[in-house]
Design an enzyme around this catalytic site. Structure first.
Site, mmCIF file in Angstrom:
data_model
loop_
_atom_site.group_PDB
_atom_site.id
_atom_site.type_symbol
_atom_site.label_atom_id
_atom_site.label_comp_id
_atom_site.label_asym_id
_atom_site.label_seq_id
_atom_site.Cartn_x
_atom_site.Cartn_y
_atom_site.Cartn_z
ATOM 1 N N HIS A 1 -49.103 21.203 51.349
ATOM 2 C CA HIS A 1 -49.046 20.650 52.702
ATOM 3 C C HIS A 1 -50.357 19.975 53.105
ATOM 4 O O HIS A 1 -51.442 20.427 52.782
ATOM 5 C CB HIS A 1 -48.702 21.751 53.704
ATOM 6 C CG HIS A 1 -49.693 22.891 53.716
ATOM 7 N ND1 HIS A 1 -50.830 22.886 54.476
ATOM 8 C CD2 HIS A 1 -49.698 24.067 53.032
ATOM 9 C CE1 HIS A 1 -51.495 24.006 54.301
ATOM 10 N NE2 HIS A 1 -50.837 24.743 53.417
ATOM 11 N N ASP A 2 -50.221 18.836 53.778
ATOM 12 C CA ASP A 2 -51.327 18.116 54.407
ATOM 13 C C ASP A 2 -52.311 17.494 53.417
ATOM 14 O O ASP A 2 -53.399 17.075 53.807
ATOM 15 C CB ASP A 2 -52.091 19.021 55.388
ATOM 16 C CG ASP A 2 -51.177 19.645 56.428
ATOM 17 O OD1 ASP A 2 -50.684 18.913 57.296
ATOM 18 O OD2 ASP A 2 -50.922 20.867 56.350
ATOM 19 N N GLY B 1 -53.564 23.097 49.997
ATOM 20 C CA GLY B 1 -53.402 22.409 51.265
ATOM 21 C C GLY B 1 -54.656 21.735 51.774
ATOM 22 O O GLY B 1 -55.780 22.174 51.518
#
Length: 264
Positions: free
Chosen positions: A119-120, A137
């Site tokens: 994520h991200d 992340g």
């Protein structure tokens, strides 16, 4: 161009020139651009926007939930893919972890089989990630960087432009622009072959080399080296290297092999 076994959500927007293979799942309000190809058994989940000419390999999953114990599944977030990316078999790219956030992939990247982007993550342009790279992340990767197979990276670090990173390495600190990295949080020098191949002039390469020497092998600690470097005028690429090193993440900067041992 859509195989009869594919499952397509009614809210998905698929360009008429895209090719959707057998048993593909497009679940949610995805946008599939012109000339994209989704190979057999791949899955596009939720808010995924895919630029023209991108290829998703067999059984890859784009847009799945973050592997974060605090994540709420009702969070509205997604993945943005640029143009002309090649994403091979079994790659996983997870969506952003906060409301309105996106994992972002630029243009022209080649991500090999079984790599994972959490994520991200923000990935620039024309990078090559070899098989089974694992990016945690909130990692930021620049452009024109090569990452060897099986290399693993701690969350929140930064990786610069025109880097080369050895396979099976482990990294929990920033890797500056133009550098070659290996082992555990170690720089081994500059990516001199890559800089030459990418068209950097001999003068630019010499300036980058001088900056690298001042920052990492002049006998100063990093703060002293940055202060000394700021007293001189540098070429634009060397200044970029200085600016990167002068603004590290909370994780710090990788050390040169054989130098700054005390910073581990």
């Amino acid at each position: 161009m859509i195989h009869p076994t594919a499952l397509i959500h009614p809210s998905a927007q698929i360009d008429s020139t895209a090719e959707i293979g057998p048993y593909v799942i497009v679940d949610g309000p995805a946008e599939i651009g012109p000339g994209c190809r989704l190979e057999a058994h791949s899955q596009i989940v939720g808010q995924v926007k895919m630029g023209a000419g991108t290829v998703i390999g067999r059984a890859a999953i784009i847009g799945g939930d973050p592997q974060d114990l605090g994540f709420k599944t009702e969070t509205e977030s997604g993945v943005i893919l640029g143009e002309a990316n090649v994403i091979r078999e079994h790659v996983t790219i997870h969506r952003g972890s906060k409301p309105g956030s996106f994992t972002r992939i630029g243009d022209g990247n080649f991500i090999m089989a079984s790599a994972h982007l959490a994520h991200d993550v923000v990935l620039g342009n024309k990078n090559i990630l070899a098989n089974a790279c694992l990016l945690a992340g909130h990692i930021t990767v620049g452009s024109h960087t090569f990452i060897g197979g099986g290399a693993v990276f701690h969350q929140f670090i930064r990786i610069g432009d025109y880097c080369v990173i050895q396979g099976n390495g482990g990294f929990g600190k920033d890797i500056p622009h133009f550098c070659a990295a290996h082992r555990i949080n170690r720089l081994m020098g500059l990516n001199v072959i890559g800089l030459r191949r990418q068209g950097f002039s001999s003068e630019q390469r010499a300036s980058i080399k001088q900056m690298f020497h001042l920052l990492f092998s002049s006998g100063r600690n990093l703060s002293q080296a940055v202060a000394a470097a700021r007293e001189k005028e540098w070429s634009e690429p060397a200044q970029r290297l200085l600016d990167f090193v002068a603004t590290p993440s909370k994780r710090g900067i990788c050390a040169l092999q054989g130098g700054r041992e005390g910073e581990d």
